[in-house]
Write a protein that holds these residues in place. Sequence first.
Motif, short mmCIF file in Angstrom:
data_model
loop_
_atom_site.label_atom_id
_atom_site.label_comp_id
_atom_site.label_asym_id
_atom_site.label_seq_id
_atom_site.Cartn_x
_atom_site.Cartn_y
_atom_site.Cartn_z
N PRO A 133 45.92 30.86 100.05
CA PRO A 133 46.14 31.32 101.25
C PRO A 133 47.57 31.90 101.85
CG PRO A 133 44.85 29.22 101.27
CD PRO A 133 45.52 29.29 100.13
N ALA A 134 48.75 31.53 100.88
CA ALA A 134 49.96 31.74 101.16
C ALA A 134 50.15 33.13 100.50
CB ALA A 134 50.95 31.01 100.48
N THR A 135 49.00 33.90 99.69
CA THR A 135 49.44 35.40 99.13
C THR A 135 49.08 36.26 100.28
OG1 THR A 135 48.54 34.43 96.97
CG2 THR A 135 48.46 36.78 97.29
N VAL A 136 50.15 36.80 100.85
CA VAL A 136 50.17 37.55 101.94
C VAL A 136 51.40 38.62 101.52
CG1 VAL A 136 49.41 35.76 103.68
CG2 VAL A 136 51.85 36.18 103.08
N PRO A 137 50.96 40.05 102.36
CA PRO A 137 52.05 40.98 102.15
C PRO A 137 53.15 40.77 102.88
CG PRO A 137 50.23 41.61 103.13
CD PRO A 137 49.74 40.22 102.64
N ASN A 138 54.50 40.89 102.47
CA ASN A 138 55.42 40.79 103.22
C ASN A 138 56.18 42.06 103.25
OD1 ASN A 138 55.87 37.64 103.35
ND2 ASN A 138 55.36 38.37 101.24
N ARG A 139 57.04 42.43 104.24
CA ARG A 139 57.71 43.75 104.47
C ARG A 139 59.24 43.29 104.33
NH1 ARG A 139 56.58 45.49 110.47
NH2 ARG A 139 57.34 47.68 109.51
N PRO A 140 60.04 43.87 103.28
CA PRO A 140 61.39 43.60 103.02
C PRO A 140 62.23 43.89 104.00
CG PRO A 140 60.54 45.70 101.89
CD PRO A 140 59.30 45.16 102.44
N VAL A 141 63.31 43.11 104.12
CA VAL A 141 64.35 43.27 105.33
C VAL A 141 65.59 43.73 104.82
CG1 VAL A 141 65.33 42.12 107.11
CG2 VAL A 141 62.90 41.66 106.50
N TRP A 142 66.17 44.69 105.40
CA TRP A 142 67.62 45.18 104.79
C TRP A 142 68.52 44.10 104.88
CZ3 TRP A 142 67.72 49.37 102.15
CH2 TRP A 142 67.10 50.41 102.59
N ALA A 143 69.33 43.88 104.07
CA ALA A 143 70.44 43.00 103.93
C ALA A 143 71.54 43.55 104.95
CB ALA A 143 71.30 42.88 102.55
N ASP A 144 71.60 44.74 105.07
CA ASP A 144 72.59 45.35 106.13
C ASP A 144 71.80 45.80 107.41
OD1 ASP A 144 74.51 46.74 107.65
OD2 ASP A 144 75.00 48.20 106.13
N ARG A 145 71.80 45.11 108.35
CA ARG A 145 70.96 45.47 109.59
C ARG A 145 71.37 46.84 110.29
NH1 ARG A 145 67.34 41.51 111.15
NH2 ARG A 145 66.85 40.17 109.35
N ALA A 146 72.56 47.17 109.91
CA ALA A 146 72.79 48.67 110.25
C ALA A 146 71.83 49.76 109.88
CB ALA A 146 74.08 49.04 109.92
N LEU A 147 71.12 49.50 108.73
CA LEU A 147 70.04 50.34 108.51
C LEU A 147 68.69 50.25 109.08
CD1 LEU A 147 70.74 49.93 104.43
CD2 LEU A 147 71.43 52.06 106.13
N GLY A 148 68.53 48.92 110.02
CA GLY A 148 67.45 48.52 110.46
C GLY A 148 66.93 47.44 110.16
N THR A 149 65.78 47.06 110.42
CA THR A 149 65.43 45.71 110.10
C THR A 149 64.55 45.86 108.95
OG1 THR A 149 65.07 45.00 112.44
CG2 THR A 149 63.80 43.79 110.83
N PHE A 150 63.36 46.73 108.76
CA PHE A 150 62.55 46.70 107.63
C PHE A 150 62.77 47.84 106.51
CE2 PHE A 150 59.81 44.68 110.97
CZ PHE A 150 59.69 43.34 110.32
N VAL A 151 62.92 47.66 105.49
CA VAL A 151 63.24 48.57 104.44
C VAL A 151 62.34 50.00 104.53
CG1 VAL A 151 63.35 49.13 101.87
CG2 VAL A 151 64.18 46.81 102.62
N LEU A 152 63.08 51.03 104.83
CA LEU A 152 62.18 52.40 104.83
C LEU A 152 61.01 52.30 105.56
CD1 LEU A 152 62.23 53.59 101.04
CD2 LEU A 152 63.78 53.74 102.88
N ASN A 153 61.45 51.55 106.75
CA ASN A 153 60.07 51.41 107.79
C ASN A 153 59.90 52.77 108.50
OD1 ASN A 153 58.75 50.05 109.82
ND2 ASN A 153 60.30 50.33 111.27
N GLY A 154 58.55 53.05 108.49
CA GLY A 154 57.87 54.27 108.92
C GLY A 154 57.94 55.28 107.91
N LEU A 155 58.44 55.32 106.91
CA LEU A 155 58.42 56.25 105.94
C LEU A 155 57.23 56.39 105.16
CD1 LEU A 155 61.29 56.44 106.83
CD2 LEU A 155 62.01 57.10 104.40
N VAL A 156 56.83 57.48 104.65
CA VAL A 156 55.73 57.60 103.77
C VAL A 156 56.24 57.44 102.48
CG1 VAL A 156 53.91 59.14 102.65
CG2 VAL A 156 54.57 59.38 105.14
#
Length: 784
Positions: free
Chosen positions: A591-614
């Motif tokens: 049940p712990a097999t779930v998708p995760n959203r990668p988070v930027w180490a540098d929050r100046a780039l935002g929170t999630f990696v390439l958030n909203g990009l195709v």
Amino acid sequence: MCCRVSVVRRALLLVLALLMAAPVWAQEDRWTAHTSMRGVEALAASGDALWVATNGGVFSYTPATGVFQRYTAAEGLHNVQTRAIAYDARRDVVWIGYRDGALDRLDPATGAVDTFLDVARNDRFPAREINRLLVRGDSVLAATAFGLVVFDPVRGEVRDTYSQLGTLTPATAVRDVAVAPLPDGRAAFWLATAEGLAYAPLSAVNLQDPGAWTVDREALPDPSAFSVAPFEGALYVGTAEGLARRNPDGTYDPFGFTDRPVRGLAPLEDRLLATDDFKLYAAFSFGGSLTLAEGFADLTAVTVGPDGNVWIGGRQAGLNGFVRPTGNEQPAPVLSGGFPEGPFDGLFEDLATDDAGTLWAAATRNTPGGGFYRLAPDGAWTDYTGRFIDALDGRSAFTGVHPGADGSLWAPSFGDGLAQVTPEGEVVVYDRANSTLQAAAGTSDFVIVGGAYTEDDGTLWVTNVTAARPLHVRAPDGTWTALQAPRCQGLVPTTALGEIFIDAFGQKWIVVLDATNFRLTRGLIVLDTGADPTDASDDTCRFLDQTPSGPQGFPSLALNAVVGDREGQVWVATDKGPAFILSSSVAAQDPATVPNRPVWADRALGTFVLNGLVVNDIAVDPANNLWMATNEGAFLIGQEGGFQRLEHFTAENSPLFSDVVVAVAVDARTGEVYFATDQGLVSFRGDAVAAAPERRTLRVYPNPVRLNEGAAPEIFVEGLVEETDVRVVTPSGTLVAQFDARGGRARWDGRDLQGALVPSGVYLVVAVGRNGEGTAYGKVAVIR
């Protein structure tokens, strides 16, 4: 500490002794274009060469030697979507016009390119395409999508723009331009447009005034004009319904040899050469005509070459030459369908590399007669289409490529089954006749393969979209077995299964398609087929369709690609960013097999990696960095120490042809990263290569290297093992620089520990393997 320095000094003495005998590595350009130059848009001739504008860049062809020379964005051109070309004899340069309105000046002697963006940046007009170029004295005349532009080649700027042409609709596109006399002898501009032929004397007081222009419309055989050229004292116009000659009184005499659009015109002594879509003709001033050559498709241009022969080109024809015609004889061909080394088709939707360093590519689905293609390590292309391979005759729409563990290549198709290129080079197609693959529901022979993937032992897994049995397995001995639809928790059994990926534990990760629209997806299943893949009773399966909830869930359920990285994580590309799943041997039931959203180490780039990009595709390099193909360029995402943006290539800051990157693949042997854009294929030599299996002498290049203040030098170290500590020291053993490396290649910026460029001298590069592989050495000479 003293003993350590002495070891370094002894090693350095050995290296220095070999320095003069060592090979010198020249600076290597990091970008290479791999476009198809078969689609000819325009032709021009210089004193010794033909210049060809194509939808994959520009090439020159020298008839005397038979040599092709390519020019693309990787060689400095503005782009590869060229539309017009002209040779400027006065300045010995070539002018190149583009679909976006850019204008290049290419110096053939040096290869230098200057780009002028006056037209491209003219936001008064939504369309700015340059359709034709004509050099006349100190002017370059550009027929554009909004009128006639007069460009000053000396000042490098637009001198005049004429977009109000008599009674034509304002900003009407000009398809061709000529300068020829009026009946009274005054020189005039003649412009071919979709609404007629517009003309005005060059001596007019104000050509910006619409009243200065006259329009021929009703008198033409068809008002839609494509080409215009003077010949033997008269003006000839190519229209949508053939060729016509203009009389002094403004009437026109049509030539009856074709009722198709005439797009190319070129005078040749006693005849005017003309092309429609399929044939090359000769028209004579007395009204007669002659077919010179036929059997082509979509011809666009004709010219007389430096050798005096006739040359034609088309969007599907390549470059074709014929012996200079005389009398009424049909001329013999001297070149048929010529273009530089490259794929037959140039737009791809899937890429993959195999262990031998071969690139495989699948053409976009809208490519007529498209197939899949092979780029060998030596640069040779092989085209796997029905044009060249009998086994593929009548088959197309190959949507993917998968190099198998046994050396085979597997290519799924949308309707034509599954193609295999065996290790011996034989092409075999599997469908209902020779496998368990089945036709799609409601059809008799339309076999849709959603994806294919092999396990290490050569076992092949295939998804068969909407077939009664949607999952198939082919054993290494060639035996096929059809399986029922997986039964997953949270998912009604479905036969709409798409792309498949198999992880290190043998679990199958399969994209679930929308049964009513196969271009849409619903989620991802992870399937463990147990000890017996053909027995469904021991299968376990989970369906993942979580939408975003904080750092978990897919950013979107529009899933574009599924890949695995070097640490066992499964990565999914979606149209709103990437996601990853921590895989394990029990992922299909955990049940712990779930998708995760990668988070930027540098929050100046935002929170999630390439958030909203195709994100269209993801590839993993040997250092476990992630190349992500997006609609806003190509990103390199580092994972070590948190997710970091290491590179972002766009059409603005690199030779990338377009920001729309459809697919990406990495050759681990060389570090070459291939990007399939919506305008063609280009590659970049990345830093990460597969690690050396054991310690060996390092290759350091360029060597020698020249460093200049303000520059961003790149010094590469190759031959590293998987994990390495790299140090740069002086001949006296003083530490200059130190950094860590993952994979077989590292890059040093030529700076010391304080960030300053190092002075001239010879430096020793020492690489120590972290896992007991020992120490390797290299050297580099620096010139300041």
